[in-house]
Motif scaffolding. Structure first.
Motif, PDB file in Angstrom:
ATOM      1  N   THR A  24       7.098  -3.158  -1.535  1.00 49.14           N
ATOM      2  CA  THR A  24       5.920  -3.135  -2.409  1.00 49.14           C
ATOM      3  C   THR A  24       4.949  -2.052  -1.976  1.00 49.14           C
ATOM      4  OG1 THR A  24       6.128  -5.510  -2.846  1.00 49.14           O
ATOM      5  CG2 THR A  24       3.978  -4.493  -3.273  1.00 49.14           C
ATOM      6  N   VAL A  25       4.711  -1.979  -0.677  1.00 43.05           N
ATOM      7  CA  VAL A  25       3.728  -1.036  -0.133  1.00 43.05           C
ATOM      8  C   VAL A  25       4.100   0.408  -0.439  1.00 43.05           C
ATOM      9  CG1 VAL A  25       2.802  -0.116   2.036  1.00 43.05           C
ATOM     10  CG2 VAL A  25       2.879  -2.588   1.651  1.00 43.05           C
ATOM     11  N   ILE A  26       5.377   0.755  -0.335  1.00 46.08           N
ATOM     12  CA  ILE A  26       5.767   2.151  -0.518  1.00 46.08           C
ATOM     13  C   ILE A  26       5.715   2.604  -1.976  1.00 46.08           C
ATOM     14  CG2 ILE A  26       7.201   2.123   1.539  1.00 46.08           C
ATOM     15  CD1 ILE A  26       9.657   1.957  -0.183  1.00 46.08           C
ATOM     16  N   GLN A  27       5.397   1.691  -2.876  1.00 39.35           N
ATOM     17  CA  GLN A  27       5.227   2.070  -4.274  1.00 39.35           C
ATOM     18  C   GLN A  27       3.774   2.393  -4.605  1.00 39.35           C
ATOM     19  OE1 GLN A  27       7.743  -0.260  -7.174  1.00 39.35           O
ATOM     20  NE2 GLN A  27       8.135  -1.520  -5.364  1.00 39.35           N
ATOM     21  N   HIS A  28       2.923   2.435  -3.565  1.00 43.37           N
ATOM     22  CA  HIS A  28       1.509   2.739  -3.739  1.00 43.37           C
ATOM     23  C   HIS A  28       1.073   3.775  -2.716  1.00 43.37           C
ATOM     24  CE1 HIS A  28       0.903  -0.693  -6.473  1.00 43.37           C
ATOM     25  NE2 HIS A  28       1.767  -1.327  -5.682  1.00 43.37           N
ATOM     26  N   PRO A  29       0.119   4.638  -3.048  1.00 44.73           N
ATOM     27  CA  PRO A  29      -0.358   5.629  -2.086  1.00 44.73           C
ATOM     28  C   PRO A  29      -1.210   4.991  -0.998  1.00 44.73           C
ATOM     29  CG  PRO A  29      -1.652   5.745  -4.102  1.00 44.73           C
ATOM     30  CD  PRO A  29      -0.530   4.779  -4.371  1.00 44.73           C
ATOM     31  N   GLY A  30      -1.131   5.561   0.200  1.00 49.69           N
ATOM     32  CA  GLY A  30      -1.951   5.068   1.293  1.00 49.69           C
ATOM     33  C   GLY A  30      -1.301   3.932   2.042  1.00 49.69           C
ATOM     34  N   ALA A  31      -1.894   3.591   3.180  1.00 44.98           N
ATOM     35  CA  ALA A  31      -1.320   2.573   4.052  1.00 44.98           C
ATOM     36  C   ALA A  31      -1.537   1.154   3.544  1.00 44.98           C
ATOM     37  CB  ALA A  31      -1.912   2.715   5.455  1.00 44.98           C
ATOM     38  N   ILE A  32      -2.638   0.926   2.861  1.00 44.18           N
ATOM     39  CA  ILE A  32      -2.981  -0.421   2.390  1.00 44.18           C
ATOM     40  C   ILE A  32      -2.860  -0.469   0.877  1.00 44.18           C
ATOM     41  CG2 ILE A  32      -4.714  -2.231   2.346  1.00 44.18           C
ATOM     42  CD1 ILE A  32      -3.646  -1.659   5.129  1.00 44.18           C
ATOM     43  N   PRO A  79      17.246  -1.147  -1.748  1.00 48.44           N
ATOM     44  CA  PRO A  79      16.326  -0.001  -1.709  1.00 48.44           C
ATOM     45  C   PRO A  79      15.397   0.033  -2.918  1.00 48.44           C
ATOM     46  CG  PRO A  79      18.594   0.682  -1.282  1.00 48.44           C
ATOM     47  CD  PRO A  79      18.650  -0.726  -1.803  1.00 48.44           C
ATOM     48  N   VAL A  80      14.206   0.535  -2.700  1.00 46.46           N
ATOM     49  CA  VAL A  80      13.235   0.731  -3.775  1.00 46.46           C
ATOM     50  C   VAL A  80      13.423   2.134  -4.341  1.00 46.46           C
ATOM     51  CG1 VAL A  80      10.773   0.964  -4.287  1.00 46.46           C
ATOM     52  CG2 VAL A  80      11.572  -0.890  -2.812  1.00 46.46           C
ATOM     53  N   THR A  81      13.465   2.252  -5.645  1.00 45.41           N
ATOM     54  CA  THR A  81      13.685   3.569  -6.260  1.00 45.41           C
ATOM     55  C   THR A  81      12.382   4.310  -6.528  1.00 45.41           C
ATOM     56  OG1 THR A  81      13.745   2.515  -8.440  1.00 45.41           O
ATOM     57  CG2 THR A  81      15.844   2.850  -7.318  1.00 45.41           C
ATOM     58  N   ASN A  82      11.311   3.578  -6.772  1.00 44.84           N
ATOM     59  CA  ASN A  82      10.022   4.207  -7.083  1.00 44.84           C
ATOM     60  C   ASN A  82       9.207   4.396  -5.811  1.00 44.84           C
ATOM     61  OD1 ASN A  82       7.747   5.159  -8.507  1.00 44.84           O
ATOM     62  ND2 ASN A  82       6.897   3.086  -8.618  1.00 44.84           N
ATOM     63  N   VAL A  83       9.616   5.338  -4.965  1.00 48.07           N
ATOM     64  CA  VAL A  83       8.930   5.559  -3.691  1.00 48.07           C
ATOM     65  C   VAL A  83       7.799   6.554  -3.891  1.00 48.07           C
ATOM     66  CG1 VAL A  83       9.153   6.339  -1.321  1.00 48.07           C
ATOM     67  CG2 VAL A  83      11.019   5.068  -2.396  1.00 48.07           C
ATOM     68  N   VAL A  84       6.572   6.109  -3.626  1.00 51.27           N
ATOM     69  CA  VAL A  84       5.387   6.953  -3.763  1.00 51.27           C
ATOM     70  C   VAL A  84       4.914   7.443  -2.405  1.00 51.27           C
ATOM     71  CG1 VAL A  84       2.963   6.992  -4.506  1.00 51.27           C
ATOM     72  CG2 VAL A  84       4.684   5.811  -5.894  1.00 51.27           C
ATOM     73  N   ASP A  85       4.892   6.549  -1.411  1.00 47.85           N
ATOM     74  CA  ASP A  85       4.346   6.880  -0.091  1.00 47.85           C
ATOM     75  C   ASP A  85       4.920   5.885   0.913  1.00 47.85           C
ATOM     76  OD1 ASP A  85       2.838   7.354   2.180  1.00 47.85           O
ATOM     77  OD2 ASP A  85       0.904   7.310   1.160  1.00 47.85           O
ATOM     78  N   THR A  86       5.679   6.380   1.885  1.00 42.64           N
ATOM     79  CA  THR A  86       6.327   5.478   2.852  1.00 42.64           C
ATOM     80  C   THR A  86       5.416   5.037   3.984  1.00 42.64           C
ATOM     81  OG1 THR A  86       7.185   7.376   4.103  1.00 42.64           O
ATOM     82  CG2 THR A  86       8.605   6.455   2.381  1.00 42.64           C
TER      83      THR A  86
END
Length: 310
Positions: free
Chosen positions: A287-295, A246-253
């Motif tokens: 990786t993606v869920i650690q950044h805002p937005g879909a891309i 699991p990723v701990t730094n979740v910004v946006d799923t």
């Protein structure tokens, strides 16, 4: 060259930056998967099949497709419709809430553009990917024609890939969605279901239940995604359970599953094993869920995937 077509809808994404400003981008489940595949596997020919308008936002969307190096030969221009739009909000845990404006979406009108000549050109693909969202939004009276076109692709040897991405508000009823999803499973070679969607539609709450359920279909490859818990795959008689860190730094799923789909399929098209493909797909999603937005930002995403071995 290995070739895959992604049929679906790309939308205008709006996101609140502060009390006075919004950011604007483009996203959509199928489009997201196409982007992440192409970023990781540039030697694969990745094409979008969709319809956009003739407005300024459609022009910007088309430019974005090209900047992501997606083939746009089958991006059609509707004379009066426009792209759908959504506003995304996220809570402190990275979970998202969407507000949609898509009644006038050009992508709903894609099927009439897929005439016999276009379908013949599509038979050159190795894979054809679609999800529950384009299946839901296309005009109801166009669905029979859609299934007939998929039958032609399957008979030509194109592998059909389906992600049962379920959005209740897009369907007249749950029963309608189930009937259409069952039809998709029957024709597909590869399915990429998530437990969350299977639970809502079929009451399936675990990977073992999902494996049992899909025995009724003639799938060559099954990938069951259970969020951060695990991924279970079935290819022929080989069943594997893949543990996900699991990723701990979740910004946006947003688009975690989309990223997984694109990178997993790209890995498989590139000759990688199921095990390697799952690990790479999970890395992309994480990786993606650690950044805002879909891309996710291009540099950060590519750096993470380079560290993963791509």
């Amino acid at each position: 060259m290995t070739k895959i077509f992604f049929l679906g809808e790309c939308m205008v994404e709006l996101r609140e930056l502060d009390d006075a400003m919004m950011g604007q981008s483009f996203a959509g489940d199928v489009y997201n998967s196409a982007v992440y595949m192409k970023r990781c596997f540039p030697k694969i020919s990745v094409s979008m099949i969709t319809a956009i308008g003739r407005d300024r936002l459609s022009e910007k969307m088309l430019s974005r497709f090209k900047s992501e190096e997606l083939d746009t030969q089958f991006v059609f221009r509707h004379p009066s419709k426009v792209p759908g739009m959504y506003f995304i909000e996220t809570d402190s845990a990275g979970e998202r809430r969407f507000t949609y404006w898509r009644n006038d979406s050009a992508a709903k009108k894609i099927i009439p553009f897929l005439n016999d000549d276009v379908v013949t050109q599509l038979t050159s693909a190795d894979m054809f990917f679609f999800s529950g969202i384009p299946l839901a939004i296309i005009d109801e009276d166009s669905r029979d024609a859609f299934w007939q076109k998929l039958e032609r692709l399957k008979l030509a040897g194109v592998k059909l890939v389906f992600d049962p991405n379920y959005r209740a508000q897009l369907w007249a009823s749950k029963e309608e969605a189930i009937e259409q999803f069952n039809r998709a499973f029957q024709i597909s070679d590869i399915a990429l279901p998530g437990i969350e969607d299977l639970s809502v539609l079929y009451g399936i709450t675990s990977a073992p239940e999902a494996i049992d359920f899909f025995q009724q279909y003639q799938l060559a490859e099954l990938v069951v995604k259970d969020g951060p818990n695990s991924v279970v795959t079935l290819t022929g008689t080989e069943r594997l359970s893949h543990q996900i860190i699991p990723v701990t730094n979740v910004v946006d799923t947003t688009s975690a599953g989309d990223a997984f789909n694109g990178v997993y399929l790209g890995a498989r098209l590139s000759g990688r094993t199921v095990f390697d493909a799952v690990q790479l797909g999970a890395k992309a999603a994480g990786t993606v869920i650690q950044h805002p937005g879909a891309i996710a930002p291009l540099v950060a995403f590519k750096q993470a995937m380079s560290e993963a071995g791509i």
